[in-house]
Design a protein around this motif. Sequence first.
Motif, short mmCIF file in Angstrom:
data_model
loop_
_atom_site.label_atom_id
_atom_site.label_comp_id
_atom_site.label_asym_id
_atom_site.label_seq_id
_atom_site.Cartn_x
_atom_site.Cartn_y
_atom_site.Cartn_z
N ASN A 56 29.58 92.70 48.86
CA ASN A 56 28.38 91.91 49.10
C ASN A 56 27.20 92.79 49.54
N PRO A 57 25.98 92.34 49.31
CA PRO A 57 24.80 93.17 49.62
C PRO A 57 24.69 93.59 51.08
N ALA A 130 27.67 87.24 46.25
CA ALA A 130 26.72 86.88 47.30
C ALA A 130 27.41 86.13 48.44
N TYR A 131 28.72 85.93 48.33
CA TYR A 131 29.46 85.31 49.43
C TYR A 131 29.82 86.36 50.47
N VAL A 132 29.66 86.03 51.74
CA VAL A 132 29.99 86.94 52.82
C VAL A 132 30.97 86.28 53.78
N ARG A 155 32.93 81.73 55.92
CA ARG A 155 32.52 82.19 54.60
C ARG A 155 31.29 81.40 54.18
N ARG A 156 30.25 82.13 53.76
CA ARG A 156 29.02 81.44 53.36
C ARG A 156 28.33 82.21 52.26
N LEU A 157 27.40 81.53 51.58
CA LEU A 157 26.64 82.12 50.50
C LEU A 157 25.31 82.64 51.03
N ALA A 199 30.68 78.17 41.18
CA ALA A 199 30.33 78.93 42.38
C ALA A 199 30.11 80.40 42.05
N ASN A 200 30.90 80.94 41.12
CA ASN A 200 30.70 82.32 40.71
C ASN A 200 29.33 82.50 40.08
N GLN A 201 28.92 81.55 39.24
CA GLN A 201 27.62 81.65 38.60
C GLN A 201 26.48 81.55 39.61
N VAL A 202 26.64 80.68 40.60
CA VAL A 202 25.63 80.56 41.65
C VAL A 202 25.52 81.88 42.41
#
Length: 331
Positions: A56-57, A130-132, A155-157, A199-202
């Motif tokens: 994740n970023p 983008a999930y952390v 866990r959140r986006l 969710a992957n696409q989001v």
Amino acid sequence: MSMDLQTVVELPKALPPMAHGRKMLLMGSCFAENMGRLMAESKFDIDVNPFGILYNPLSIAAALTDIVSGRRYVEGDLFFYRDLWHSPMHHGDFSAPLPAEALERINGRIGQAHSVLPRLDWLMITFGTAYVYERRETGRVVANCHKLPDSCFLRRLLSPDEAVEVYASLLPTLFALAPDLKVLFTVSPVRHIRDGLHANQVSKATLLLAVDRLQRLFPERTFYFPSYEIQLDELRDYRFYADDMLHPSPLAVRYLWERFSDTFFSDETRAVVAEVGEITRGLAHRPFHPESEAYQRFLGQIVLKMERLNGKYPYLDFQKEKESCRIRLKP
């Protein structure tokens, strides 16, 4: 009349080249690992994932911040679980039965990356998701959960704004430390489907939006390679996926490597890559009669190829290959 049976992704044009002898750091998820392995095999001067695979970023940014500061981890930065000492910022490859062993690995890799930072020419960052995961006790984002129970984490986006804010602050620091640095962003083609394909696409859309914003903020120093788009559009057949149907297959990785080479390598660099590949394939050959005169001549020709390349490009490191030849050649 010819038929177009493939949607070809347009590659970015007129980008600064990647060449042998330039220092590069690759960080992020599996795409960084795959390209890093192929670049290392082709004798580029690279360091790949000093913290192990990161997804994740925010974790990638935190790792880069540690590299900038030359941070030294101490035992208090680790935790003990299932007979091993772990760092929440590092991949399981750094875990060890003793804290001193884990810290030696961790601090050695950070020190190595920190020492070359001022001379770094390229930093390639691959975002995977983008999930952390935030540790409930501290609220801090972790890079690796190390199989702790799900109840330990939230866990959140991420929003695109969160990612942009972190890198909008970090990138000027990196540019100030490394005057020649250019940053290449990619989004991993690996599908993360824990919560389903939507969710992957989001998640991927969040990453793409963040990268687009960062390119607008730093148009002269940041670039983008469309690995995600190539996998989805040019390689949309399932034969280009591994058995898990999530990761690119070895054939897809080679195709992505070719598209990457077309984007960033000059004709001269591609020629060097081809010659290095010939040497590597030659050494991988296992003859039926290694003591034969013919095979000994073959090894001698490989040594001559390495010496000729080193004469033209002295920064190419053939130490392991030369040692392999030395062992196989008869006195």
